[in-house]
Motif scaffolding. Structure first.
Motif, PDB file in Angstrom:
ATOM      1  N   UNK A  16       0.808  -1.226   0.000  1.00  0.00           N
ATOM      2  CA  UNK A  16       0.000   0.000   0.000  1.00  0.00           C
ATOM      3  C   UNK A  16       0.837   1.270   0.000  1.00  0.00           C
ATOM      4  N   UNK A  17       2.152   1.152   0.117  1.00  0.00           N
ATOM      5  CA  UNK A  17       3.045   2.306  -0.015  1.00  0.00           C
ATOM      6  C   UNK A  17       3.356   2.611  -1.483  1.00  0.00           C
ATOM      7  N   UNK A  18       2.919   1.745  -2.371  1.00  0.00           N
ATOM      8  CA  UNK A  18       3.171   1.951  -3.790  1.00  0.00           C
ATOM      9  C   UNK A  18       2.522   3.237  -4.269  1.00  0.00           C
ATOM     10  N   UNK A  19       3.324   4.123  -4.861  1.00  0.00           N
ATOM     11  CA  UNK A  19       2.836   5.431  -5.319  1.00  0.00           C
ATOM     12  C   UNK A  19       3.972   6.186  -5.978  1.00  0.00           C
ATOM     13  N   UNK A  20       3.616   7.301  -6.598  1.00  0.00           N
ATOM     14  CA  UNK A  20       4.615   8.276  -7.019  1.00  0.00           C
ATOM     15  C   UNK A  20       4.858   9.191  -5.829  1.00  0.00           C
ATOM     16  N   UNK A  21       6.117   9.347  -5.477  1.00  0.00           N
ATOM     17  CA  UNK A  21       6.477  10.178  -4.337  1.00  0.00           C
ATOM     18  C   UNK A  21       7.068  11.491  -4.825  1.00  0.00           C
ATOM     19  N   UNK A  22       6.622  12.580  -4.217  1.00  0.00           N
ATOM     20  CA  UNK A  22       7.066  13.920  -4.592  1.00  0.00           C
ATOM     21  C   UNK A  22       7.605  14.643  -3.364  1.00  0.00           C
ATOM     22  N   UNK A  23       8.696  15.362  -3.537  1.00  0.00           N
ATOM     23  CA  UNK A  23       9.093  16.274  -2.484  1.00  0.00           C
ATOM     24  C   UNK A  23       8.553  17.658  -2.818  1.00  0.00           C
ATOM     25  N   UNK A  24       8.364  18.457  -1.800  1.00  0.00           N
ATOM     26  CA  UNK A  24       7.827  19.798  -1.964  1.00  0.00           C
ATOM     27  C   UNK A  24       8.471  20.719  -0.942  1.00  0.00           C
ATOM     28  N   UNK A  25       8.458  22.004  -1.258  1.00  0.00           N
ATOM     29  CA  UNK A  25       9.046  22.990  -0.349  1.00  0.00           C
ATOM     30  C   UNK A  25       8.329  24.324  -0.528  1.00  0.00           C
TER      31      UNK A  25
END
Length: 125
Positions: free
Chosen positions: A88-97
């Protein structure tokens, strides 16, 4: 303007680990927030973890105890150490600031104006 470059995603089996990195460049105020967010197909983007300029970290309940967010100011890099990964951790991960008070770091991904391009994490069972 802030530029963010995500990296470190990949495919792992359930129980495995990955470390995501986000290299930042450009100008950001001394009071800032950075975070990791993820989006699975057909689902809304969700907050994973945030960290502020005072180094206070916050986590989504689903990852608390498994993921660790950290920052290396000397390298202008944000990290997300992910252990005990689940399908369930499967995803596209994005960093943001963005530059706003630490009290606003968590709770709404829409506040962030600067985003990395994303890195795919796939966890198989």
């Amino acid at each position: 303007q802030v530029q963010l470059v995500d990296s470190g995603g990949g495919s792992v089996q359930s129980g495995g680990s990955l470390r995501l990195s986000c290299a930042a460049s450009g100008y950001i105020d001394s009071s800032y927030c950075m975070g990791w967010f993820r989006q699975a197909p057909g689902k809304e983007r969700e907050e994973v973890a945030t960290i502020d300029s005072d180094n206070n970290a916050r986590y989504a309940g689903s990852v608390k105890g498994r993921f660790t967010i950290s920052q290396d100011n000397a390298k202008n890099t944000l990290y997300l150490q992910m252990n005990s990964l689940k399908p369930e951790d499967t995803a596209m991960y994005y960093c943001a600031a963005d530059s706003f008070p630490p009290a606003f770091c968590s709770g709404s991904w829409q506040r962030y104006n600067y985003w990395g391009q994303g890195t795919q994490v796939t966890v198989s069972s």
